[in-house]
Design an enzyme around this catalytic site. Structure first.
Site, PDB file in Angstrom:
ATOM      1  N   GLU A 144      -7.805   6.656  -5.793  1.00 16.76           N
ATOM      2  CA  GLU A 144      -7.960   6.341  -7.323  1.00 16.76           C
ATOM      3  C   GLU A 144      -9.297   6.332  -6.956  1.00 16.76           C
ATOM      4  OE1 GLU A 144      -5.964   2.886  -4.680  1.00 16.76           O
ATOM      5  OE2 GLU A 144      -5.925   5.011  -5.316  1.00 16.76           O
TER       6      GLU A 144
ATOM      7  N   ASP B  11      -1.908   9.589 -13.797  1.00 11.77           N
ATOM      8  CA  ASP B  11      -2.466  10.599 -14.394  1.00 11.77           C
ATOM      9  C   ASP B  11      -3.719  10.595 -14.992  1.00 11.77           C
ATOM     10  OD1 ASP B  11      -1.166  12.044 -12.000  1.00 11.77           O
ATOM     11  OD2 ASP B  11       0.112  13.632 -12.436  1.00 11.77           O
TER      12      ASP B  11
ATOM     13  N   ASP C 270     -13.659   1.720  -7.551  1.00 12.71           N
ATOM     14  CA  ASP C 270     -12.322   1.434  -6.755  1.00 12.71           C
ATOM     15  C   ASP C 270     -11.023   0.980  -8.373  1.00 12.71           C
ATOM     16  OD1 ASP C 270      -9.903   2.068  -4.643  1.00 12.71           O
ATOM     17  OD2 ASP C 270      -9.201   0.178  -5.711  1.00 12.71           O
TER      18      ASP C 270
ATOM     19  N   ASN D 165       0.943   3.350 -11.962  1.00 15.47           N
ATOM     20  CA  ASN D 165       2.533   3.767 -11.587  1.00 15.47           C
ATOM     21  C   ASN D 165       3.576   3.461 -11.239  1.00 15.47           C
ATOM     22  OD1 ASN D 165       0.555   6.228 -10.997  1.00 15.47           O
ATOM     23  ND2 ASN D 165       0.374   6.078  -8.558  1.00 15.47           N
TER      24      ASN D 165
END
Length: 241
Positions: free
Chosen positions: A155, A129, A112, A120
């Site tokens: 993620e 991304d 993770d 973000n």
């Protein structure tokens, strides 16, 4: 058209074969020959048309086959990272767990990205991304000897390591963690270099009579513990000697 031509051909040949026996006149003989010639031209024309249609059909089949392969690929792969998706992972892990007669050892790594939401929020989804794709590539590059990596969701990624006991799997996880820790990505908008990318990893080895849920739950609990202890680490910790 072919069936009709076959019937007319048989009729004309029968008539022509009776020329000597029945004393056909020249006119009747020529009439039979003319009909045969006409039908031959017609079937030739039909054959050319059919060949053209067949060529078009073959081209369409090639296109349909390519489309089918693309559709199959899209159904199995994550569109952003190109990794195999969760649907494929579910089938793979079930295959590993559903046949105890194989008695094969394997391990799972749950990976993770730490504080992914911050990428973000601070830099925008485009950078998010970029981070996902960069980590996906590092994970894919780490795979060898039948190992597979999947995008599990958001993620989170998961790796299946066939024939790897816990100790080796944990070493692999630590190598992956260090490789990702060295990652740096340049924000395409601002030009800023982002080098604080880390992951937390939970490791689990299969046990006799494990279901896929069992091994995934253990890996997920270890991942949660890695997060709780401060992130950027592999859990469980190695046993002291």
């Amino acid at each position: 058209d072919t069936n009709e031509f076959d019937q007319i051909l048989n009729k004309c040949l029968n008539e022509l074969s009776g020329v000597e026996d029945d004393g056909f006149s020249i006119e009747k003989t020529l009439s039979a020959v003319r009909e045969l010639v006409k039908e031959s031209h017609d079937i030739r024309s039909s054959t050319r048309h059919f060949k053209s249609q067949l060529h078009e059909a073959q081209a369409e089949i090639v296109q349909l086959r390519e489309t089918l392969l693309e559709t199959q690929h899209d159904a199995m792969h994550d569109s952003l990272t190109g990794l195999l998706n969760r649907r494929v992972f579910s089938k793979e892990i079930e295959s590993f767990c559903s046949n105890p007669s194989l008695n094969r050892t394997f391990s799972i790594l749950m990976v993770d990205i730490d504080n992914f939401k911050n990428f973000n929020d601070d830099f925008g989804h485009q950078l998010g991304d970029q981070v996902l794709k960069a980590i996906a590539k590092r994970l894919a590059d780490s795979c060898q000897e039948g190992e597979q990596v999947f995008r599990y969701g958001g993620e989170e990624f998961v790796l299946i390591l066939p024939n790897k006991h816990f100790t080796i799997a944990r070493q692999n996880a630590e190598s992956i963690r260090r490789a990702i820790e060295r990652l740096s990505i340049r924000d395409k908008r601002s030009g800023q270099l982002i080098d604080n990318i880390t992951v937390s990893i939970g490791v689990s080895e299969n046990k006799p009579r494990d279901s896929s849920h069992d091994i995934l739950t253990r890996a997920d609990l270890q991942l949660y513990e890695a997060k709780r202890l401060g992130r950027n680490r592999v859990m469980p910790m190695p046993m002291p000697r």
